[in-house]
Write a protein that holds these residues in place. Structure first.
Motif, PDB file in Angstrom:
ATOM      1  N   ARG A 153      -9.866   4.059  11.150  1.00 32.25           N
ATOM      2  CA  ARG A 153      -8.947   2.971  10.839  1.00 32.25           C
ATOM      3  C   ARG A 153      -9.623   1.599  10.897  1.00 32.25           C
ATOM      4  N   LYS A 154     -10.762   1.516  11.573  1.00 33.49           N
ATOM      5  CA  LYS A 154     -11.518   0.266  11.550  1.00 33.49           C
ATOM      6  C   LYS A 154     -12.085   0.003  10.161  1.00 33.49           C
ATOM      7  N   ARG A 155     -12.351   1.073   9.428  1.00 36.86           N
ATOM      8  CA  ARG A 155     -12.986   0.943   8.118  1.00 36.86           C
ATOM      9  C   ARG A 155     -12.015   1.139   6.956  1.00 36.86           C
ATOM     10  N   PHE A 156     -10.999   1.974   7.149  1.00 34.26           N
ATOM     11  CA  PHE A 156     -10.109   2.328   6.038  1.00 34.26           C
ATOM     12  C   PHE A 156      -8.649   2.025   6.374  1.00 34.26           C
ATOM     13  N   ASP A 157      -7.900   1.696   5.328  1.00 32.56           N
ATOM     14  CA  ASP A 157      -6.449   1.515   5.435  1.00 32.56           C
ATOM     15  C   ASP A 157      -5.759   2.679   4.743  1.00 32.56           C
ATOM     16  N   LEU A 158      -4.627   3.110   5.296  1.00 30.01           N
ATOM     17  CA  LEU A 158      -3.806   4.108   4.626  1.00 30.01           C
ATOM     18  C   LEU A 158      -2.938   3.418   3.584  1.00 30.01           C
ATOM     19  N   ASP A 159      -2.767   4.069   2.454  1.00 32.14           N
ATOM     20  CA  ASP A 159      -1.987   3.481   1.371  1.00 32.14           C
ATOM     21  C   ASP A 159      -0.508   3.417   1.751  1.00 32.14           C
ATOM     22  N   ASP A 160       0.057   2.212   1.684  1.00 31.77           N
ATOM     23  CA  ASP A 160       1.455   2.000   2.067  1.00 31.77           C
ATOM     24  C   ASP A 160       2.372   1.784   0.861  1.00 31.77           C
ATOM     25  N   ASP A 161       1.871   1.933  -0.347  1.00 28.62           N
ATOM     26  CA  ASP A 161       2.701   1.726  -1.531  1.00 28.62           C
ATOM     27  C   ASP A 161       3.762   2.829  -1.643  1.00 28.62           C
ATOM     28  N   GLU A 162       4.922   2.441  -2.101  1.00 29.55           N
ATOM     29  CA  GLU A 162       5.989   3.380  -2.468  1.00 29.55           C
ATOM     30  C   GLU A 162       6.492   4.214  -1.296  1.00 29.55           C
ATOM     31  N   MET A 163       6.411   3.686  -0.086  1.00 32.13           N
ATOM     32  CA  MET A 163       6.921   4.437   1.060  1.00 32.13           C
ATOM     33  C   MET A 163       8.441   4.524   1.005  1.00 32.13           C
ATOM     34  N   VAL A 165      12.215   4.390   2.247  1.00 27.44           N
ATOM     35  CA  VAL A 165      12.917   3.529   3.198  1.00 27.44           C
ATOM     36  C   VAL A 165      13.391   4.348   4.392  1.00 27.44           C
ATOM     37  N   ARG A 166      13.853   5.556   4.127  1.00 28.46           N
ATOM     38  CA  ARG A 166      14.346   6.436   5.185  1.00 28.46           C
ATOM     39  C   ARG A 166      13.454   7.670   5.306  1.00 28.46           C
ATOM     40  N   MET A 167      13.604   8.360   6.416  1.00 31.41           N
ATOM     41  CA  MET A 167      12.887   9.614   6.594  1.00 31.41           C
ATOM     42  C   MET A 167      13.315  10.615   5.534  1.00 31.41           C
ATOM     43  N   PRO A 168      12.384  11.405   5.008  1.00 28.56           N
ATOM     44  CA  PRO A 168      12.801  12.459   4.070  1.00 28.56           C
ATOM     45  C   PRO A 168      13.731  13.443   4.764  1.00 28.56           C
ATOM     46  N   ARG A 169      14.659  13.962   3.998  1.00 29.95           N
ATOM     47  CA  ARG A 169      15.683  14.839   4.552  1.00 29.95           C
ATOM     48  C   ARG A 169      15.054  16.061   5.231  1.00 29.95           C
ATOM     49  N   ARG A 182       7.047   9.197   5.749  1.00 29.60           N
ATOM     50  CA  ARG A 182       7.714   8.435   4.682  1.00 29.60           C
ATOM     51  C   ARG A 182       6.769   8.084   3.532  1.00 29.60           C
ATOM     52  N   ARG A 183       5.505   8.449   3.663  1.00 28.96           N
ATOM     53  CA  ARG A 183       4.537   8.108   2.619  1.00 28.96           C
ATOM     54  C   ARG A 183       4.769   8.945   1.369  1.00 28.96           C
ATOM     55  N   ARG A 184       4.531   8.327   0.215  1.00 33.64           N
ATOM     56  CA  ARG A 184       4.527   9.039  -1.059  1.00 33.64           C
ATOM     57  C   ARG A 184       3.108   9.387  -1.480  1.00 33.64           C
ATOM     58  N   ASN A 185       2.140   8.624  -0.965  1.00 40.17           N
ATOM     59  CA  ASN A 185       0.726   8.875  -1.228  1.00 40.17           C
ATOM     60  C   ASN A 185       0.013   9.084   0.099  1.00 40.17           C
ATOM     61  N   PHE A 186      -0.743  10.147   0.199  1.00 43.18           N
ATOM     62  CA  PHE A 186      -1.539  10.389   1.404  1.00 43.18           C
ATOM     63  C   PHE A 186      -2.990  10.095   1.045  1.00 43.18           C
ATOM     64  N   ALA A 187      -3.320   8.815   1.105  1.00 42.82           N
ATOM     65  CA  ALA A 187      -4.635   8.354   0.682  1.00 42.82           C
ATOM     66  C   ALA A 187      -5.074   7.185   1.547  1.00 42.82           C
ATOM     67  N   ALA A 188      -6.397   7.024   1.650  1.00 42.20           N
ATOM     68  CA  ALA A 188      -6.981   5.908   2.385  1.00 42.20           C
ATOM     69  C   ALA A 188      -7.966   5.205   1.459  1.00 42.20           C
ATOM     70  N   PHE A 189      -8.135   3.912   1.686  1.00 43.40           N
ATOM     71  CA  PHE A 189      -9.019   3.144   0.805  1.00 43.40           C
ATOM     72  C   PHE A 189      -9.711   2.036   1.582  1.00 43.40           C
ATOM     73  N   ARG A 190     -10.796   1.531   0.998  1.00 50.77           N
ATOM     74  CA  ARG A 190     -11.525   0.397   1.547  1.00 50.77           C
ATOM     75  C   ARG A 190     -12.059  -0.439   0.402  1.00 50.77           C
ATOM     76  N   SER A 191     -11.813  -1.740   0.452  1.00 52.65           N
ATOM     77  CA  SER A 191     -12.355  -2.637  -0.567  1.00 52.65           C
ATOM     78  C   SER A 191     -13.866  -2.773  -0.405  1.00 52.65           C
ATOM     79  N   ILE A 192     -14.547  -2.947  -1.526  1.00 48.38           N
ATOM     80  CA  ILE A 192     -15.985  -3.192  -1.531  1.00 48.38           C
ATOM     81  C   ILE A 192     -16.222  -4.500  -2.273  1.00 48.38           C
TER      82      ILE A 192
END
Length: 228
Positions: A153-163, A165-169, A182-192
């Motif tokens: 987590r010091k190097r990468f962020d988890l993608d928070d787009d399109e989360m 609002v509520r817990m999935p049923r 609540r994530r729709r994407n299970f991905a991590a990224f780092r800007s270069i």
């Protein structure tokens, strides 16, 4: 150490963003081949040994068509934006079984001011999403290690787009990693930054990124019954 991209790579992509039409592209196609496509294919070839050390099931295919490199042409059939070209170049380091089943991937992105490296699953099908969520419920300790470790987590962020609002049923709201469910994407990224992208240490930097991203990809492969 060799370099791959240069200021000329960014100059071409900035020009394409301003003049996104076939006439301009064809008159500058030699620049695209020399400064964007060619260097990217060379980078993919040079990353193959490090990727094999990460996982023998992942491929960096430096082929002109059908390999890791995405086409620069946009699919405009169902898009409101009819611009014929992307103003970026991307490549996917894919699982050997990705043509048969949905699988996590590593991803490299070249764009002036917006270069990044990423890994995970992006816009997964509902069944894939369900399987990942259930796997996290059943394996929270290894999820914590793969996605929330201090070094990661010091190097990468988890993608928070399109989360959501509520817990999935059907999932517990008091779960330790409820926000992750609540994530729709299970991905991590780092800007270069652009200087690193055009500098001599790019390959070594990306090799380190692939190794750091590997536990997350390994976890997602396990969730989807894929080899890693």
């Amino acid at each position: 150490m060799s370099t791959y991209f240069s200021d000329a790579s960014f100059k071409f992509l900035r020009g394409l963003a301003r003049h996104n039409d076939r006439e301009w592209f064809h008159s500058h196609k030699a620049d695209y081949e020399s400064h964007v496509r060619g260097p990217f294919l060379r980078l993919l070839a040079d990353l193959q040994p490090a990727l094999r050390e990460v996982s023998e099931h992942y491929r960096a295919e430096p082929k002109g068509n059908g390999g890791s490199l995405f086409r620069i042409h946009r699919d405009t059939r169902f898009a409101n934006d009819k611009s014929p070209y992307k103003n970026w170049q991307g490549a996917r380091l894919f699982h050997a079984r990705s043509k048969q089943v949905e699988a996590p991937a590593f991803y490299l992105h070249l764009q002036p001011g917006n270069c990044f490296v990423a890994a995970g699953v992006w816009h997964p099908e509902p069944e894939t999403l369900r399987r990942i969520r259930h796997f996290i419920i059943d394996n929270p300790g290894s999820w914590k290690a793969a996605a929330h470790g201090a070094k990661f987590r010091k190097r990468f962020d988890l993608d928070d787009d399109e989360m959501l609002v509520r817990m999935p049923r059907g999932f517990p709201a008091d779960f330790e990693f409820a926000d992750d469910l609540r994530r729709r994407n299970f991905a991590a990224f780092r800007s270069i930054d652009d200087a690193t992208m055009t500098g001599p240490r790019l390959r070594k930097t990306l090799e380190g990124d692939l190794a750091t991203l590997a536990p997350l990809v390994d976890y997602l492969c396990a969730a989807l019954d894929l080899e890693f």
